[in-house]
Design a protein around this motif. Structure first.
Motif, mmCIF file in Angstrom:
data_model
loop_
_atom_site.group_PDB
_atom_site.id
_atom_site.type_symbol
_atom_site.label_atom_id
_atom_site.label_comp_id
_atom_site.label_asym_id
_atom_site.label_seq_id
_atom_site.Cartn_x
_atom_site.Cartn_y
_atom_site.Cartn_z
ATOM 1 N N LYS A 38 -25.034 -83.793 1.132
ATOM 2 C CA LYS A 38 -23.998 -84.740 1.113
ATOM 3 C C LYS A 38 -23.669 -85.433 -0.708
ATOM 4 N N ASN A 39 -23.139 -85.381 -1.450
ATOM 5 C CA ASN A 39 -22.959 -85.734 -3.000
ATOM 6 C C ASN A 39 -22.401 -86.809 -3.176
ATOM 7 N N GLY A 40 -21.450 -87.390 -2.121
ATOM 8 C CA GLY A 40 -20.593 -88.630 -2.381
ATOM 9 C C GLY A 40 -20.086 -89.271 -1.308
ATOM 10 N N ASP A 41 -19.133 -89.814 -0.919
ATOM 11 C CA ASP A 41 -18.613 -90.176 0.225
ATOM 12 C C ASP A 41 -17.712 -89.437 0.293
ATOM 13 N N ASP A 43 -17.484 -85.660 -1.083
ATOM 14 C CA ASP A 43 -17.875 -84.541 -1.229
ATOM 15 C C ASP A 43 -19.242 -84.399 -0.978
#
Length: 162
Positions: A38-41, A43
């Motif tokens: 999980k790279n962001g909310d 992404d």
């Protein structure tokens, strides 16, 4: 991981093919190995180790809430005698269940790693929105049997004097 061969059951049963497909797909193989990040909310990234597969041997298909990654090796043109098989280079199919509104943004292969970037794009009409509450100190209309009346919000109730 141990897998079962359901082919003898296919020959003696009718109408159970969906059941056998579910059983085969429920056993998740250990190959190819993969990470989910999980790279962001909104992404995400799936990274799979698919060393030895070329661009033309890997296929990604998104069908509704499912992302299928399919690897099919081309037949080896060279006749080789393999004395020890330690590399897992067979065909594979990996299916990922995606949440609502998740779409593939990009995919690439670099140094034997397949990276699939995903993004959740919620439509504006489905996003929560704040609704402002107004203040009206004037009369608020009430309905009483079809007759409209008004009630003064700021007025104090009248008291009976005895």
């Amino acid at each position: 991981m141990r897998s079962f061969d359901y082919s003898p059951l296919y020959r003696t049963t009718v109408g159970f093919d969906r059941l056998f497909d579910m059983l085969e797909n429920s056993v998740r193989s250990d190959w190819p190995p993969y990470n989910i990040e999980k790279n962001g909310d909104n992404d995400y990234r799936i990274t799979m180790a698919i060393a030895g597969f070329g661009l033309d041997e890997v296929e990604l298909v998104q069908n509704g809430p499912e992302l299928s990654v399919i690897g099919q090796r081309k037949p080896d043109q060279q006749h080789r005698e393999i004395l020890h098989r330690g590399l897992a280079i067979g065909n594979f199919k990996q299916v990922f269940k995606l949440a609502d509104h998740v779409k593939v943004k990009a995919a690439n292969i670099h140094n034997g790693l397949l990276s699939v970037d995903l993004v959740r794009e919620v439509p504006e009409e489905l996003k929560p929105r704040r609704i402002e509450i107004g203040s009206n100190a004037a009369a608020v209309p009430l309905q009483d049997g079809g007759n409209k009346q008004s009630m003064d919000v700021d007025a104090e109730p009248q008291r009976k004097v005895a």
